[in-house]
Design an enzyme around this catalytic site. Sequence first.
Site, short mmCIF file in Angstrom:
data_model
loop_
_atom_site.label_atom_id
_atom_site.label_comp_id
_atom_site.label_asym_id
_atom_site.label_seq_id
_atom_site.Cartn_x
_atom_site.Cartn_y
_atom_site.Cartn_z
N CYS A 126 18.39 36.74 -18.96
CA CYS A 126 17.37 35.70 -19.07
C CYS A 126 16.01 36.33 -18.81
O CYS A 126 15.74 36.78 -17.70
CB CYS A 126 17.60 34.56 -18.07
SG CYS A 126 16.20 33.40 -18.05
N CYS A 129 14.12 34.65 -15.82
CA CYS A 129 14.62 35.03 -14.49
C CYS A 129 14.43 36.53 -14.25
O CYS A 129 14.51 36.99 -13.12
CB CYS A 129 16.11 34.76 -14.34
SG CYS A 129 16.60 33.04 -14.31
N LYS A 306 6.93 26.26 -12.77
CA LYS A 306 5.96 26.40 -13.85
C LYS A 306 6.64 26.42 -15.21
O LYS A 306 6.11 25.96 -16.18
CB LYS A 306 5.09 27.63 -13.63
CG LYS A 306 5.89 28.86 -13.33
CD LYS A 306 5.09 29.81 -12.46
CE LYS A 306 6.06 30.85 -11.91
NZ LYS A 306 5.59 31.52 -10.77
N1 MSP Z 1 8.84 36.89 -7.82
C1 MSP Z 1 10.06 36.30 -7.40
C2 MSP Z 1 10.30 36.57 -5.91
C3 MSP Z 1 10.31 38.02 -5.54
S1 MSP Z 1 10.48 38.22 -3.81
C4 MSP Z 1 10.73 39.83 -3.59
C5 MSP Z 1 10.02 34.80 -7.62
N2 MSP Z 1 8.83 34.27 -7.78
S2 MSP Z 1 8.54 32.73 -8.10
O1 MSP Z 1 7.12 32.61 -8.14
O2 MSP Z 1 9.25 32.32 -9.24
O3 MSP Z 1 9.15 31.90 -6.94
C6 MSP Z 1 8.84 32.18 -5.61
C7 MSP Z 1 9.49 31.19 -4.69
O4 MSP Z 1 9.02 29.88 -4.91
C8 MSP Z 1 11.01 31.16 -4.85
O5 MSP Z 1 11.61 31.31 -3.59
C9 MSP Z 1 11.30 29.82 -5.38
O6 MSP Z 1 12.49 29.29 -4.94
C10 MSP Z 1 10.13 29.01 -4.80
N3 MSP Z 1 9.99 27.82 -5.54
C11 MSP Z 1 9.62 27.68 -6.84
N4 MSP Z 1 9.75 26.37 -7.14
C12 MSP Z 1 10.24 25.67 -6.08
C13 MSP Z 1 10.39 24.32 -5.77
N5 MSP Z 1 10.27 23.35 -6.64
N6 MSP Z 1 10.68 23.99 -4.48
C14 MSP Z 1 10.70 24.92 -3.50
N7 MSP Z 1 10.54 26.18 -3.77
C15 MSP Z 1 10.64 26.63 -5.11
O7 MSP Z 1 11.07 34.19 -7.65
#
Ligand code: MSP
Length: 511
Positions: A126, A129, A306
């Site tokens: 993906c 992801c 997003k």
């Molecule tokens: N870049 C990776 C993380 C790398 S850490 C070494 C990533 N980034 S992210 O921007 O997609 O997401 C970061 C965090 O935000 C994740 O833990 C994700 O679960 C959290 N959230 C994104 N949307 C969310 C919600 N709707 N609710 C709570 N947290 C969620 O993954």
Amino acid sequence: MTSFYVTTPIYYVNAAPHLGHAYTTIAADVMARHHRQRGEEVFFLTGTDEHGEPVADAAHALGIEPQELADRNAERFRALAPQLSASNDFFIRTTDPEHEAVVQSVLSRVRENGFVYEGTYEGWYCPRCADFKAEADIDPGNRCPIHHIELTREQEDNYFFRLSAFQERLEELYERSPDFVAPRTRYNEALSFIRSGLRDIPLTRHKLTWGVRVPWDHEHVFYVWFDALLNYYSALSYAPTPAGFAPGGGDLTERVWPATYHLIGKDILRFHAVYWPAMLMAADIELPEHIFVHGFLLMDGEKMSKSLGNVLDPFEVIERFGTDALRFYLLREVPFGQDGSVSTASFELRYESELANELGNLASRSIAMIARYRDGVLPAGDLDPELAADFEGLTESFCAHIDRAELTVALESVWERVRRLNRYVEEQAPWRVAKEEGREQDLDRVLRTLAEGLRTVTVLLWPYLPHSCEKLLAGLGAAELSLQGAALGPGHVSSVSAIPSLFPKESQAKA
Ligand code: MSP
């Protein structure tokens, strides 16, 4: 000196910050502030994850270079932290040359230690992801269970990380450290993934160029997750030492590594709870103490993200209600560690009934009564033993909850005392006592107990509601935030002064 090191995931810069990101940052900030109140040397890290396919794809879709998109969006994430009143000690970007150098040296060590080999990968991938999917994780129609997009079949010559070599050591780790991953459901999930049999995973990507170059083969970049996870370690090699640290004591890695808490969302459990400890073992680096996995904030039952496009803008919420209210709401409404729905309606309800009515009114009427009946001055003396008994052990149990990252339970334990103080006002009815002859000392004791109770809850609530609590403590003439003197007791508040309304109606709201 005791150290406390807390991290958030580093956020992808392929789009703008949203409430899900704000959530983890706020939670980490609550823990960081609380541990500073304990007098510990605290390091709080957040930042951005800038390499990999999602970022490269998003940039190309906009017709710009990945670096330009990264620069643009990293600034938005950097700006989010102060808007949330997050007190992070450093903001890491994975495009920092210092970080890249650490990635190269640590992963070269993993190779020297014999855990890297060349191979061919074929599987479902993906791009959103940036993750290869196991057959069990694929939705019907070869779709990503998170992004609902069709997966691509990838075949690539890669260097592999010998994850399978860590099967036993990881099982031992989980056995030995039952609180390595929390909550328990997530611990079980990670352990059952390990027990199902670990397979080697790609360490590098051949087709991509947007990443950290593999030092022993310039045709490859490191797979973004290995680069990203190392941020937690690399930051300590070049971040400045926080001002609050005692002089001397070695560099930051010596002082605060291993991390005390990695806070993450449940979607990135496997990377943190399986790959990360294995990678650290492979590089002979000490493992973090705890990984705490929070749930998703849901709107209409779907995870906000997003890529799904149903985003609630934290900036707008802050603009209307203030940062304190947002911080409080997220940690109060959704039990930390579980999924939970958020909505404007429940936000407004809590703002009104809990912040404005319960805490705000308690503060304003307590200060007003001391002003009215005692000219703002409280004579020294004892506290009401019955009320004091209800506060017995509060600080200790509050700390124990925070130690386990039970941020909602900790908050509830203080909020029960806020409610207790409101009941105390009703039970004691100081306005009646004030009219009764010969009861001057009773009135003194009631007002004193109220003021001291209010001070105690305010000190404990400070990590959640920093601006409001600072205003309130100023009104109580007791600015001290240290937890050492947080327990309920006489002698902290001797005079009070009026403060502006802490949680005004929306038109004037802003903390
Ligand atoms: N870049 C990776 C993380 C790398 S850490 C070494 C990533 N980034 S992210 O921007 O997609 O997401 C970061 C965090 O935000 C994740 O833990 C994700 O679960 C959290 N959230 C994104 N949307 C969310 C919600 N709707 N609710 C709570 N947290 C969620 O993954």
